[in-house]
Design a protein around this motif. Structure first.
Motif, PDB file in Angstrom:
ATOM      1  N   HIS A 198      27.248   5.066 -25.630  1.00  0.00           N
ATOM      2  CA  HIS A 198      27.970   4.474 -24.493  1.00  0.00           C
ATOM      3  C   HIS A 198      29.340   4.029 -25.002  1.00  0.00           C
ATOM      4  N   ARG A 210      13.065  -8.648  -8.526  1.00  0.00           N
ATOM      5  CA  ARG A 210      13.924  -8.149  -7.439  1.00  0.00           C
ATOM      6  C   ARG A 210      13.937  -6.613  -7.436  1.00  0.00           C
ATOM      7  N   ASN A 237      24.235 -16.044 -21.773  1.00  0.00           N
ATOM      8  CA  ASN A 237      24.027 -17.486 -21.962  1.00  0.00           C
ATOM      9  C   ASN A 237      22.845 -17.768 -22.882  1.00  0.00           C
ATOM     10  N   ARG A 238      22.682 -16.918 -23.889  1.00  0.00           N
ATOM     11  CA  ARG A 238      21.554 -17.017 -24.821  1.00  0.00           C
ATOM     12  C   ARG A 238      22.023 -16.600 -26.216  1.00  0.00           C
ATOM     13  N   TRP A 240      27.302 -14.440 -11.506  1.00  0.00           N
ATOM     14  CA  TRP A 240      27.845 -13.900 -12.759  1.00  0.00           C
ATOM     15  C   TRP A 240      28.586 -12.581 -12.493  1.00  0.00           C
ATOM     16  N   VAL A 241      28.057 -11.762 -11.602  1.00  0.00           N
ATOM     17  CA  VAL A 241      28.712 -10.482 -11.287  1.00  0.00           C
ATOM     18  C   VAL A 241      28.759 -10.341  -9.754  1.00  0.00           C
ATOM     19  N   ASN A 254      27.587 -13.190 -22.315  1.00  0.00           N
ATOM     20  CA  ASN A 254      27.039 -12.261 -21.318  1.00  0.00           C
ATOM     21  C   ASN A 254      25.708 -12.725 -20.746  1.00  0.00           C
ATOM     22  N   HIS A 259      33.434   3.191 -24.632  1.00  0.00           N
ATOM     23  CA  HIS A 259      34.611   2.841 -23.819  1.00  0.00           C
ATOM     24  C   HIS A 259      35.830   3.456 -24.506  1.00  0.00           C
ATOM     25  N   GLN A 284      31.491  -3.027 -11.738  1.00  0.00           N
ATOM     26  CA  GLN A 284      31.132  -4.449 -11.901  1.00  0.00           C
ATOM     27  C   GLN A 284      32.332  -5.363 -12.156  1.00  0.00           C
ATOM     28  N   THR A 306      31.335  -1.555 -26.635  1.00  0.00           N
ATOM     29  CA  THR A 306      31.752  -2.309 -25.448  1.00  0.00           C
ATOM     30  C   THR A 306      33.259  -2.427 -25.327  1.00  0.00           C
ATOM     31  N   ARG A 324      27.635   1.109 -11.438  1.00  0.00           N
ATOM     32  CA  ARG A 324      27.296  -0.187 -12.055  1.00  0.00           C
ATOM     33  C   ARG A 324      28.414  -0.637 -13.010  1.00  0.00           C
ATOM     34  N   ASP A 325      28.517  -0.011 -14.166  1.00  0.00           N
ATOM     35  CA  ASP A 325      29.535  -0.434 -15.151  1.00  0.00           C
ATOM     36  C   ASP A 325      30.934  -0.200 -14.581  1.00  0.00           C
ATOM     37  N   HIS A 337      22.401 -12.391 -12.046  1.00  0.00           N
ATOM     38  CA  HIS A 337      22.745 -13.539 -11.212  1.00  0.00           C
ATOM     39  C   HIS A 337      23.988 -13.184 -10.393  1.00  0.00           C
ATOM     40  N   SER A 367      24.986  -3.938 -26.826  1.00  0.00           N
ATOM     41  CA  SER A 367      26.445  -4.054 -26.794  1.00  0.00           C
ATOM     42  C   SER A 367      26.995  -4.443 -28.158  1.00  0.00           C
ATOM     43  N   ASN A 371      16.289 -10.380 -16.808  1.00  0.00           N
ATOM     44  CA  ASN A 371      15.168 -11.328 -16.959  1.00  0.00           C
ATOM     45  C   ASN A 371      14.101 -11.012 -15.916  1.00  0.00           C
ATOM     46  N   PHE A 418      20.550  -6.213 -11.053  1.00  0.00           N
ATOM     47  CA  PHE A 418      19.877  -7.367 -10.448  1.00  0.00           C
ATOM     48  C   PHE A 418      20.075  -8.568 -11.365  1.00  0.00           C
TER      49      PHE A 418
HETATM   50  C1  LIG Z   1      20.949 -13.708 -17.604  1.00  0.00           C
HETATM   51  C2  LIG Z   1      21.586 -14.772 -16.722  1.00  0.00           C
HETATM   52  C3  LIG Z   1      20.915 -14.801 -15.369  1.00  0.00           C
HETATM   53  C4  LIG Z   1      21.370 -16.104 -17.404  1.00  0.00           C
HETATM   54  O1  LIG Z   1      22.154 -17.096 -16.745  1.00  0.00           O
HETATM   55  P1  LIG Z   1      21.679 -18.603 -16.767  1.00  0.00           P
HETATM   56  O2  LIG Z   1      22.744 -19.383 -16.085  1.00  0.00           O
HETATM   57  O3  LIG Z   1      21.310 -18.991 -18.160  1.00  0.00           O
HETATM   58  O4  LIG Z   1      20.399 -18.522 -15.835  1.00  0.00           O
HETATM   59  P2  LIG Z   1      19.027 -19.324 -15.863  1.00  0.00           P
HETATM   60  O5  LIG Z   1      17.976 -18.482 -16.468  1.00  0.00           O
HETATM   61  O6  LIG Z   1      19.265 -20.698 -16.449  1.00  0.00           O
HETATM   62  O7  LIG Z   1      18.745 -19.511 -14.303  1.00  0.00           O
HETATM   63  C5  LIG Z   1      19.648 -20.276 -13.496  1.00  0.00           C
HETATM   64  C6  LIG Z   1      19.458 -19.910 -12.031  1.00  0.00           C
HETATM   65  O8  LIG Z   1      19.841 -18.561 -11.832  1.00  0.00           O
HETATM   66  C7  LIG Z   1      18.780 -17.856 -11.176  1.00  0.00           C
HETATM   67  N1  LIG Z   1      18.695 -16.513 -11.717  1.00  0.00           N
HETATM   68  C8  LIG Z   1      18.458 -16.187 -13.001  1.00  0.00           C
HETATM   69  N2  LIG Z   1      18.410 -14.865 -13.138  1.00  0.00           N
HETATM   70  C9  LIG Z   1      18.626 -14.332 -11.917  1.00  0.00           C
HETATM   71  C10 LIG Z   1      18.660 -13.008 -11.459  1.00  0.00           C
HETATM   72  N3  LIG Z   1      18.438 -11.967 -12.269  1.00  0.00           N
HETATM   73  N4  LIG Z   1      18.896 -12.813 -10.159  1.00  0.00           N
HETATM   74  C11 LIG Z   1      19.105 -13.846  -9.327  1.00  0.00           C
HETATM   75  N5  LIG Z   1      19.074 -15.146  -9.718  1.00  0.00           N
HETATM   76  C12 LIG Z   1      18.817 -15.374 -11.010  1.00  0.00           C
HETATM   77  C13 LIG Z   1      17.518 -18.638 -11.540  1.00  0.00           C
HETATM   78  O9  LIG Z   1      16.511 -18.366 -10.577  1.00  0.00           O
HETATM   79  C14 LIG Z   1      18.018 -20.049 -11.530  1.00  0.00           C
HETATM   80  O10 LIG Z   1      18.097 -20.486 -10.192  1.00  0.00           O
HETATM   81  P3  LIG Z   1      17.684 -22.004  -9.772  1.00  0.00           P
HETATM   82  O11 LIG Z   1      16.270 -22.136 -10.230  1.00  0.00           O
HETATM   83  O12 LIG Z   1      18.631 -22.850 -10.567  1.00  0.00           O
HETATM   84  O13 LIG Z   1      17.923 -22.007  -8.315  1.00  0.00           O
HETATM   85  C15 LIG Z   1      23.109 -14.513 -16.546  1.00  0.00           C
HETATM   86  O14 LIG Z   1      23.705 -14.689 -17.788  1.00  0.00           O
HETATM   87  C16 LIG Z   1      23.431 -13.155 -16.009  1.00  0.00           C
HETATM   88  O15 LIG Z   1      23.112 -12.824 -14.875  1.00  0.00           O
HETATM   89  N6  LIG Z   1      24.121 -12.312 -16.835  1.00  0.00           N
HETATM   90  C17 LIG Z   1      24.465 -10.957 -16.441  1.00  0.00           C
HETATM   91  C18 LIG Z   1      25.755 -10.546 -17.092  1.00  0.00           C
HETATM   92  C19 LIG Z   1      26.074  -9.110 -16.747  1.00  0.00           C
HETATM   93  O16 LIG Z   1      25.594  -8.542 -15.780  1.00  0.00           O
HETATM   94  N7  LIG Z   1      26.953  -8.500 -17.570  1.00  0.00           N
HETATM   95  C20 LIG Z   1      27.375  -7.144 -17.382  1.00  0.00           C
HETATM   96  C21 LIG Z   1      26.331  -6.144 -17.789  1.00  0.00           C
HETATM   97  S1  LIG Z   1      26.246  -5.876 -19.544  1.00  0.00           S
HETATM   98  C22 LIG Z   1      27.466  -4.683 -19.840  1.00  0.00           C
HETATM   99  O17 LIG Z   1      28.256  -4.412 -18.982  1.00  0.00           O
HETATM  100  C23 LIG Z   1      27.476  -3.957 -21.151  1.00  0.00           C
HETATM  101  C24 LIG Z   1      26.872  -2.560 -21.056  1.00  0.00           C
HETATM  102  C25 LIG Z   1      25.408  -2.603 -20.613  1.00  0.00           C
HETATM  103  O18 LIG Z   1      27.556  -1.767 -20.080  1.00  0.00           O
HETATM  104  C26 LIG Z   1      26.943  -1.832 -22.415  1.00  0.00           C
HETATM  105  C27 LIG Z   1      28.264  -1.986 -23.169  1.00  0.00           C
HETATM  106  O19 LIG Z   1      29.315  -1.512 -22.704  1.00  0.00           O
HETATM  107  O20 LIG Z   1      28.221  -2.621 -24.221  1.00  0.00           O
END
Ligand SMILES: CC(C)(COP(=O)([O-])OP(=O)([O-])OC[C@H]1O[C@@H](n2cnc3c(N)ncnc32)[C@H](O)[C@@H]1OP(=O)([O-])[O-])[C@@H](O)C(=O)NCCC(=O)NCCSC(=O)C[C@@](C)(O)CC(=O)[O-]
Length: 313
Positions: free
Chosen positions: A216, A97, A122-123, A64-65, A120, A218, A28, A187, A24-25, A61, A151, A91, A59
């Motif tokens: 966690h 999913r 959008n909130r 986004w990834v 990350n 890096h 990605q 992070t 995953r990490d 968007h 993070s 979410n 799981f």
């Molecule tokens: C959270 C959102 C979705 C908000 O993104 P958003 O654009 O604000 O989404 P939304 O809630 O406004 O929804 C927009 C559309 O996206 C769809 N949607 C909404 N959610 C999903 C979903 N889950 N799967 C599939 N589709 C999805 C939703 O259904 C909708 O579709 P529409 O109705 O317009 O057709 C977006 O910002 C996102 O996916 N972010 C993920 C970022 C990410 O994965 N980052 C990496 C992981 S974190 C990390 O690496 C750090 C960590 C954990 O390792 C620790 C560290 O090192 O610190």
């Protein structure tokens, strides 16, 4: 294989659970798409190397990834493996999913800083906590284990040093939502051991059980192992790491690879701390993965134990 001499430091835990985040990490942030079959083989090889928790995918968007857009295809290919397979869900859409495929462990991922919450998820921080509330509640009602990542616990590329009380507030909020465990994320890899100790002391001083806290790190500034040792000295027994040192977050400027699982296993073996990991098989897995990614592993231990590895890439 060369192994370190075992010389324990009194007071360390007898056993550490490694939470492997390579699939995953680790992946990605990869630009070139890794075929789903290779990802599935990666998870399988990690399980065969003795890792008991392998974070499989996210799981989120798919736009986004994009690298993890094949989560639906991948998860069923690994689901029967006899290991814990947590997946990231930001979410309710992500939770739906994951549950549809039978996931038994999920992770939400918050930020201690506003800048990263925005980049990350959008909130704002509080909006993301509100987004997670029904996710955690529904997962718990379904008997699913929930990890709460946090993070930017030490530093943030936009906001600089992150004060401990800010981190503690979001940790508390994640636990209040019902998360079973926390993972404290450095992070961008700027933490140093004193900072790690200070954060852990503040958290445990406020009644957070150390058993519920993972770390966690890096390795941007080469501090990940020193930080891990500081955490072990405070009783932490869950350490995140990524095979071969792969990794980084696409939404965090200057994020580099995770602590390499091999480097962690080498240190823990020298300390006499049990992990259950077969280092030989793990190194072979990272060498195999490096060939797929077409570049050598950044792990010092992989390089040392596989001297021809660089020439092979
Ligand atoms: C959270 C959102 C979705 C908000 O993104 P958003 O654009 O604000 O989404 P939304 O809630 O406004 O929804 C927009 C559309 O996206 C769809 N949607 C909404 N959610 C999903 C979903 N889950 N799967 C599939 N589709 C999805 C939703 O259904 C909708 O579709 P529409 O109705 O317009 O057709 C977006 O910002 C996102 O996916 N972010 C993920 C970022 C990410 O994965 N980052 C990496 C992981 S974190 C990390 O690496 C750090 C960590 C954990 O390792 C620790 C560290 O090192 O610190």
């Amino acid at each position: 294989m060369t192994l370190p001499m075992q010389v324990p430091i009194p007071g360390l835990p007898a056993r550490v659970r490694i939470h492997e985040v390579g699939p995953r990490d680790g992946l990605q942030n990869e630009k070139a798409t890794v075929p789903t079959a290779v990802k599935a083989d990666f998870v399988r090889r990690l399980a065969e190397a003795g890792l008991t928790t392998v974070e499989a995918t996210s799981f989120v968007h798919p736009e986004w990834v994009p690298q993890l857009a094949d989560a639906e295809e991948l998860f069923p290919q690994v689901a029967a493996l006899p290991v814990a397979l947590p997946v990231l869900v930001p979410n309710e859409r992500g939770l739906d999913r994951a549950l549809a495929l039978g996931a038994r462990r999920v992770a939400v991922f918050a930020s201690a800083t506003e800048s990263f919450a925005k980049a990350n998820l959008n909130r704002t921080v509080d909006e993301s906590l509100a987004m997670f509330a029904p996710v955690v509640a529904r997962a718990k009602a379904a008997g699913v284990h929930v990890r709460g990542y946090l993070s930017m616990c030490f530093g943030d590329p936009w906001e600089g040093a992150v004060p401990v009380p800010r981190v503690v507030r979001v940790c508390r909020a994640l636990l209040d939502l019902g998360c079973d465990e926390l993972s404290l994320g450095d992070t961008i890899g700027v933490a140093t051991p004193g900072h790690v100790t200070a954060l852990l002391d503040e958290l445990t001083g406020q009644g957070v059980p150390v058993d519920a806290v993972g770390v966690h790190f890096h390795d941007t500034y080469g501090q990940a192992l020193a930080n891990t040792l500081a955490a072990l000295q405070r009783g932490v027994t869950t350490v995140d790491a990524s095979a071969g040192g792969l990794g980084g977050c696409p939404f965090a400027k200057s994020a580099t690879g995770n602590l390499a699982t091999e480097d962690l296993v080498w240190m823990l073996r020298g300390l006499g701390v049990e992990t259950g990991v077969d280092l030989d098989r793990l190194v072979a897995t990272s060498v195999w993965m490096a060939a797929h990614l077409n570049r050598p592993s950044p792990s010092r231990t992989v390089r040392a134990l596989s001297p021809t590895h660089h020439q092979e890439q």
